[in-house]
Design an enzyme around this catalytic site. Structure first.
Site, PDB file in Angstrom:
ATOM      1  N   GLY A   7      47.634 121.273  61.669  1.00  0.00           N
ATOM      2  CA  GLY A   7      46.288 122.168  62.273  1.00  0.00           C
ATOM      3  C   GLY A   7      44.812 120.669  63.079  1.00  0.00           C
ATOM      4  CG  LEU A   8      41.104 121.519  64.498  1.00  0.00           C
ATOM      5  CD1 LEU A   8      40.322 122.752  64.319  1.00  0.00           C
ATOM      6  CD2 LEU A   8      41.897 120.717  65.515  1.00  0.00           C
ATOM      7  N   GLY A  12      43.318 121.361  55.885  1.00  0.00           N
ATOM      8  CA  GLY A  12      43.727 121.676  54.850  1.00  0.00           C
ATOM      9  C   GLY A  12      45.077 121.256  54.548  1.00  0.00           C
ATOM     10  CE  LYS A  13      47.390 118.011  59.655  1.00  0.00           C
ATOM     11  NZ  LYS A  13      45.285 118.009  59.422  1.00  0.00           N
ATOM     12  CB  THR A  14      46.748 116.127  52.751  1.00  0.00           C
ATOM     13  OG1 THR A  14      47.416 115.795  53.808  1.00  0.00           O
ATOM     14  CG2 THR A  14      47.084 115.271  51.410  1.00  0.00           C
ATOM     15  CB  SER A  81      51.295 117.941  64.607  1.00  0.00           C
ATOM     16  OG  SER A  81      51.778 118.468  63.105  1.00  0.00           O
TER      17      SER A  81
HETATM   18  N1  ATP Z   1      41.590 126.575  51.097  1.00  0.00           N
HETATM   19  C1  ATP Z   1      41.459 125.433  51.532  1.00  0.00           C
HETATM   20  N2  ATP Z   1      43.662 124.646  51.630  1.00  0.00           N
HETATM   21  C2  ATP Z   1      43.115 123.024  51.733  1.00  0.00           C
HETATM   22  N3  ATP Z   1      42.168 122.712  51.601  1.00  0.00           N
HETATM   23  C3  ATP Z   1      41.052 122.924  51.107  1.00  0.00           C
HETATM   24  C4  ATP Z   1      40.436 124.820  51.674  1.00  0.00           C
HETATM   25  N4  ATP Z   1      39.659 124.949  51.200  1.00  0.00           N
HETATM   26  C5  ATP Z   1      39.018 123.675  51.167  1.00  0.00           C
HETATM   27  N5  ATP Z   1      39.534 122.931  51.318  1.00  0.00           N
HETATM   28  C6  ATP Z   1      39.383 121.260  51.684  1.00  0.00           C
HETATM   29  O1  ATP Z   1      39.300 120.949  53.045  1.00  0.00           O
HETATM   30  C7  ATP Z   1      39.583 119.550  52.789  1.00  0.00           C
HETATM   31  C8  ATP Z   1      40.047 118.972  54.049  1.00  0.00           C
HETATM   32  O2  ATP Z   1      41.731 118.740  53.262  1.00  0.00           O
HETATM   33  P1  ATP Z   1      42.696 118.257  53.244  1.00  0.00           P
HETATM   34  O3  ATP Z   1      42.562 116.510  53.574  1.00  0.00           O
HETATM   35  O4  ATP Z   1      43.599 118.392  52.799  1.00  0.00           O
HETATM   36  O5  ATP Z   1      42.977 118.026  55.494  1.00  0.00           O
HETATM   37  P2  ATP Z   1      43.826 117.411  56.126  1.00  0.00           P
HETATM   38  O6  ATP Z   1      44.560 118.466  57.376  1.00  0.00           O
HETATM   39  O7  ATP Z   1      45.209 116.844  55.533  1.00  0.00           O
HETATM   40  O8  ATP Z   1      43.437 116.698  57.150  1.00  0.00           O
HETATM   41  P3  ATP Z   1      43.590 114.765  57.606  1.00  0.00           P
HETATM   42  O9  ATP Z   1      44.081 115.960  58.953  1.00  0.00           O
HETATM   43  O10 ATP Z   1      42.226 114.956  57.815  1.00  0.00           O
HETATM   44  O11 ATP Z   1      44.869 114.276  56.597  1.00  0.00           O
HETATM   45  C9  ATP Z   1      39.619 118.888  52.079  1.00  0.00           C
HETATM   46  O12 ATP Z   1      38.451 118.319  50.541  1.00  0.00           O
HETATM   47  C10 ATP Z   1      40.423 120.283  50.427  1.00  0.00           C
HETATM   48  O13 ATP Z   1      39.623 119.941  49.339  1.00  0.00           O
HETATM   49 MG    MG Z   2      45.981 115.145  55.689  1.00  0.00          MG
END
Ligand code: ATP
Ligand code: MG
Length: 177
Positions: A7-8, A12-14, A81
């Site tokens: 995902g972008l 929220g992936k991590t 990805s």
């Molecule tokens: N329903 C949800 N599920 C997952 N994350 C959420 C949700 N609502 C809000 N968030 C928030 O979105 C933010 C980004 O999440 P995260 O760091 O997991 O993204 P990511 O996809 O891993 O980003 P990156 O690609 O930059 O690593 C976090 O602050 C998280 O708490």
């Molecule tokens: Mg991440």
């Protein structure tokens, strides 16, 4: 079992990967998060963000995931990805496999901007540069047929995790849970 969360940036992936791994471990299922950001930094800093380096990054993550899953560990890859071709590679290479599309609108991901990366990318663009940041000046190819879609603009983290667990159960990967 390998699970790919795609995902972008800031979708929220991590967050989902960590919550899922905690739940699995608390049920005595060995699980390991392979976070694209963390592994890239620790193991192969030399890879950049060109298309071929991004593909190589995912291939290496898939290799680690396969090694772990061959030894009974549920591998959870959390990586942007962005290219469907690379994700297809992981699907073929890691078996069994499920793809999870962590989906939130770009406008919301930009407001989350937990690491300030969107802001940095926009700044570079304003200065005439091309940072190649996914969703801004580099493409994200959405999955056509993901096994699970988590709408993180509409669901809680717990709801997203529950969806993935339901899919794992359906595939017989969590007998007894
Ligand atoms: N329903 C949800 N599920 C997952 N994350 C959420 C949700 N609502 C809000 N968030 C928030 O979105 C933010 C980004 O999440 P995260 O760091 O997991 O993204 P990511 O996809 O891993 O980003 P990156 O690609 O930059 O690593 C976090 O602050 C998280 O708490
Ligand atoms: Mg991440």
């Amino acid at each position: 079992m390998t699970i790919l969360l795609t995902g972008l940036p800031c979708s929220g992936k991590t967050t989902i990967a960590v919550a899922l791994s905690c739940l699995l471990r608390s049920s005595s299922r060995p699980a390991q998060v392979l976070d694209g950001d963390v592994i890239r930094h620790k193991l192969w800093k030399e890879l950049g963000f060109s298309k071929s380096d991004r593909e190589e990054n995912l291939h290496r993550l898939a290799y680690l995931a396969r090694l772990l899953s061959q030894n009974g560990v549920i591998s959870i890859i959390a990586a942007v990805s962005p290219y469907s071709g690379s994700r297809a590679f992981v699907r073929n290479f890691c078996d069994p496999f499920i793809e999870v599309y962590v989906n939130a609108p770009l406008s919301l991901c930009e407001t989350r901007d937990v690491k300030g990366m969107y802001e940095a990318a926009h700044k570079e663009i304003r200065h005439g540069k091309h940072p190649g940041f996914t969703g801004v000046d580099d493409p994200y190819e959405p999955p056509a047929n993901p096994e699970v879609e988590c709408r993180t603009d509409q669901e809680t983290v717990a709801e997203s995790v529950a969806k993935i667990v339901a899919k794992l159960k359906k595939q017989g990967a969590l007998d007894g849970l």
